[in-house]
Scaffold this motif. Sequence first.
Motif, PDB file in Angstrom:
ATOM      1  N   THR A  10      -6.255   6.194  -4.271  1.00  6.53           N
ATOM      2  CA  THR A  10      -6.857   4.929  -3.861  1.00  6.53           C
ATOM      3  C   THR A  10      -8.266   4.852  -4.445  1.00  6.53           C
ATOM      4  N   LEU A  11      -8.747   3.643  -4.608  1.00  6.11           N
ATOM      5  CA  LEU A  11     -10.085   3.416  -5.132  1.00  6.11           C
ATOM      6  C   LEU A  11     -10.823   2.540  -4.135  1.00  6.11           C
ATOM      7  N   THR A  12     -12.011   2.975  -3.741  1.00  5.90           N
ATOM      8  CA  THR A  12     -12.829   2.210  -2.809  1.00  5.90           C
ATOM      9  C   THR A  12     -14.122   1.808  -3.490  1.00  5.90           C
ATOM     10  N   VAL A  13     -14.410   0.498  -3.464  1.00  2.00           N
ATOM     11  CA  VAL A  13     -15.663  -0.033  -3.971  1.00  2.00           C
ATOM     12  C   VAL A  13     -16.230  -0.892  -2.852  1.00  2.00           C
ATOM     13  N   GLU A  15     -16.612  -2.297   0.475  1.00  2.00           N
ATOM     14  CA  GLU A  15     -15.711  -2.371   1.624  1.00  2.00           C
ATOM     15  C   GLU A  15     -14.261  -2.587   1.220  1.00  2.00           C
ATOM     16  N   HIS A  16     -13.975  -2.597  -0.074  1.00  2.00           N
ATOM     17  CA  HIS A  16     -12.628  -2.881  -0.560  1.00  2.00           C
ATOM     18  C   HIS A  16     -11.945  -1.607  -1.055  1.00  2.00           C
ATOM     19  N   THR A  17     -10.750  -1.368  -0.563  1.00  2.00           N
ATOM     20  CA  THR A  17      -9.954  -0.216  -0.981  1.00  2.00           C
ATOM     21  C   THR A  17      -8.611  -0.722  -1.486  1.00  2.00           C
ATOM     22  N   VAL A  18      -8.203  -0.223  -2.647  1.00  4.08           N
ATOM     23  CA  VAL A  18      -6.901  -0.585  -3.203  1.00  4.08           C
ATOM     24  C   VAL A  18      -6.153   0.689  -3.577  1.00  4.08           C
ATOM     25  N   GLU A  19      -4.846   0.597  -3.488  1.00  7.07           N
ATOM     26  CA  GLU A  19      -3.991   1.686  -3.911  1.00  7.07           C
ATOM     27  C   GLU A  19      -3.815   1.559  -5.423  1.00  7.07           C
ATOM     28  N   VAL A  20      -4.205   2.582  -6.163  1.00 11.43           N
ATOM     29  CA  VAL A  20      -4.131   2.546  -7.620  1.00 11.43           C
ATOM     30  C   VAL A  20      -2.756   2.999  -8.096  1.00 11.43           C
TER      31      VAL A  20
END
Length: 58
Positions: A10-13, A15-20
Amino acid sequence: MAAPFTLPVTLTVGEHTVEVGDLTLAPGEQVRPALAALFRSAADAFETEQEGGEDGTP
């Protein structure tokens, strides 16, 4: 021979986290090149998705 193993990435930038995606490593495979390839693939997919909006505008 040991079996490969898979890790979720996962990548967090901010407050946003996405599953890569998933990172699958073969026995003895180094993490750094495998992770770099995964993020290059994710970036390519993102660029392809961003080339036009749903209404066909860039």
